[in-house]
Design an enzyme around this catalytic site. Structure first.
Site, PDB file in Angstrom:
ATOM      1  N   ARG A   1     -13.038   6.476   8.985  1.00 50.89           N
ATOM      2  CA  ARG A   1     -12.609   5.127   9.392  1.00 50.89           C
ATOM      3  C   ARG A   1     -13.794   4.039   8.438  1.00 50.89           C
ATOM      4  O   ARG A   1     -13.474   3.264   7.682  1.00 50.89           O
ATOM      5  CB  ARG A   1     -12.672   4.789  10.529  1.00 50.89           C
ATOM      6  CG  ARG A   1     -11.811   3.095  10.514  1.00 50.89           C
ATOM      7  CD  ARG A   1     -10.670   2.953  10.041  1.00 50.89           C
ATOM      8  NE  ARG A   1     -10.047   1.829  10.576  1.00 50.89           N
ATOM      9  CZ  ARG A   1      -9.170   1.333  10.076  1.00 50.89           C
ATOM     10  NH1 ARG A   1      -8.188   1.923   9.199  1.00 50.89           N
ATOM     11  NH2 ARG A   1      -8.556  -0.001  10.329  1.00 50.89           N
TER      12      ARG A   1
ATOM     13  N   HIS B   1      -8.167  -4.716  -0.887  1.00 47.08           N
ATOM     14  CA  HIS B   1      -6.868  -4.062  -0.684  1.00 47.08           C
ATOM     15  C   HIS B   1      -6.232  -4.560   0.514  1.00 47.08           C
ATOM     16  O   HIS B   1      -4.963  -4.701   0.588  1.00 47.08           O
ATOM     17  CB  HIS B   1      -6.995  -2.659  -0.558  1.00 47.08           C
ATOM     18  CG  HIS B   1      -5.712  -1.687  -0.248  1.00 47.08           C
ATOM     19  ND1 HIS B   1      -4.738  -1.763  -1.233  1.00 47.08           N
ATOM     20  CD2 HIS B   1      -5.137  -1.089   0.724  1.00 47.08           C
ATOM     21  CE1 HIS B   1      -3.759  -1.195  -0.865  1.00 47.08           C
ATOM     22  NE2 HIS B   1      -3.957  -0.773   0.389  1.00 47.08           N
TER      23      HIS B   1
ATOM     24  N   SER C   1       0.801  -1.137   0.155  1.00 45.55           N
ATOM     25  CA  SER C   1      -0.001   0.086   0.045  1.00 45.55           C
ATOM     26  C   SER C   1       0.903   1.155  -0.007  1.00 45.55           C
ATOM     27  O   SER C   1       1.994   1.515  -0.845  1.00 45.55           O
ATOM     28  CB  SER C   1      -0.838  -0.196   1.137  1.00 45.55           C
ATOM     29  OG  SER C   1      -1.921   1.023   1.106  1.00 45.55           O
TER      30      SER C   1
ATOM     31  N   ASP D   1      -9.189  -5.382  -5.525  1.00 42.54           N
ATOM     32  CA  ASP D   1      -8.853  -4.294  -5.067  1.00 42.54           C
ATOM     33  C   ASP D   1      -9.239  -2.960  -5.709  1.00 42.54           C
ATOM     34  O   ASP D   1      -8.802  -2.940  -6.842  1.00 42.54           O
ATOM     35  CB  ASP D   1      -7.258  -4.354  -4.833  1.00 42.54           C
ATOM     36  CG  ASP D   1      -6.688  -3.245  -4.147  1.00 42.54           C
ATOM     37  OD1 ASP D   1      -7.338  -1.974  -3.576  1.00 42.54           O
ATOM     38  OD2 ASP D   1      -5.619  -3.199  -3.649  1.00 42.54           O
TER      39      ASP D   1
END
Length: 369
Positions: free
Chosen positions: A214, A346, A145, A313
């Site tokens: 979040r 992801h 990432s 992803d």
């Protein structure tokens, strides 16, 4: 709880890539295994946006790390063979200098007076920290990432200081979709009145904004296929529903997002989140090549590279991994490209050990230190 974190004071002042400087800078790290020479068996590991340097357990901290299945004696990154050093990013809030740290000039936290952060700053700080520890060459530089972006930047900025690269679910620059998602997250945080223009107190901060950011983050980290398999249209138990809230949560997926959001809030500084998120959007390897991706990657002189991504992803799509592989190949690097069918989106590299562990083990096993 015991703490395996160690600290390095890096050169002072520390010049930032896009201007400004830090009068003092500290980098937190954790390490496993024993180094050989000045890094013949060393693996430099960069993290994603939110993890600390605690990638694996140790005698000093036996709690599981974020890549626990990957790092340790006899594991794919075998610490009986390799010395692994995981760096907490400059700008983070887990020991390294960042917006939550004290500005020595004022005696108060930097907050939004922290200089603009770039991926290149994370890389330069990591390099300086490792040099201070006597490690100036790496068997492999690895990351996932944001950490994969760090790998590409490091490889372009410090050729001749590594043999191999591992880039997982990364990008040479963010897609408009990824920028849009992160922009919304940052707006949620800044729109919370408790953000206070970035000058919230240590015991305060934009908890509601962080909670919502979040939730959106978790949605972007996983895949729709996984949500369908795990939750379907299952309803929350009556006792778990927000009874007094009109049109409130009713489905299990909503409960899951709320649980993850509340667990995150309070554990990560809001301004650190904003700075790191923004740094991901700013990064473009073409900046190192006069606007050309090919020129930006040309200095990379790794012998071999492992590049991997997953088909589910959305944030760092697998097409971007093929782009990285093609650019590395064009730079003369021997590339092993893996397109994985993981369902966890992801976050797959954190979860899908059945696919990721053998891939990394095989890659490292082909070039023993």
């Amino acid at each position: 709880m015991s703490d395996a974190r160690r600290y390095v004071q890096i050169e002072s002042p520390f010049a930032m890539y896009r201007g400004g400087q830090l009068a003092q800078a500290t980098i937190a790290y954790e390490a496993w295994g024993e180094p050989v020479g000045r890094g013949d068996n060393a693996i430099l590991l960069f993290t994603g946006l939110s993890p600390s340097a605690h990638a694996a357990s140790s005698a000093d901290d036996p709690s599981p790390g974020w890549w626990e299945y990957m790092i340790g004696p006899g594991k794919p990154i075998d610490t009986d063979r390799f010395f692994v050093i995981c760096i907490n990013s400059l700008g983070s809030c887990f020991g390294s200098t960042g917006p939550a740290s004290i500005d020595p000039a004022t005696g108060r936290p930097y907050r939004i007076e922290f200089p603009l952060l770039s991926v290149e700053d994370i890389v330069n700080a990591a390099r300086s920290a490792c040099m201070a520890l006597g490690i100036d060459h790496f068997h492999t530089v690895a990351g996932c990432s944001l950490g994969g972006m760090d790998v590409l930047a490091y490889a372009a900025m410090y050729p001749g200081t590594y043999r191999n690269l591992i880039s997982i679910s990364a990008a040479v620059h963010a897609t408009p979709f990824a920028i849009g998602i992160r922009s919304l997250q940052r707006e949620m945080i800044r729109s919370d009145p408790e953000w206070a223009g970035g000058w919230y107190a240590d015991d305060a901060g934009p908890k509601e904004g962080m909670r919502l950011a979040r939730k959106l983050g978790v949605m972007s980290y996983r895949s729709g296929e996984e949500w369908s398999q795990r939750f379907g249209r299952n309803r929350l138990a009556e006792t778990e529903r927000a009874g007094a809230v009109p049109l409130g949560p009713e489905f299990e997926i909503e409960g899951y997002l709320e649980y993850n959001a509340r667990r995150f809030v309070g554990g990560f500084d809001a301004n650190c989140y904003l700075y790191l998120s923004h740094a991901m959007d700013l990064f473009d390897i073409a900046d190192h090549g006069g606007g050309s991706l090919e020129a930006g990657m040309r200095p990379i002189d790794a012998r071999r590279a492992l590049v991997a991504g997953v088909t589910t992803d959305w944030l760092f799509p697998v097409a971007q991994q093929h782009e990285i592989a093609a650019l590395l190949d064009g730079a003369g690097v021997e590339v092993s490209m893996h397109e994985l069918e993981s369902i966890q989106g992801h976050d797959s590299f954190l979860i899908d050990h059945e696919r990721f562990a053998p891939m990394v083990e095989h890659f490292l096993g082909a070039d023993a230190p």
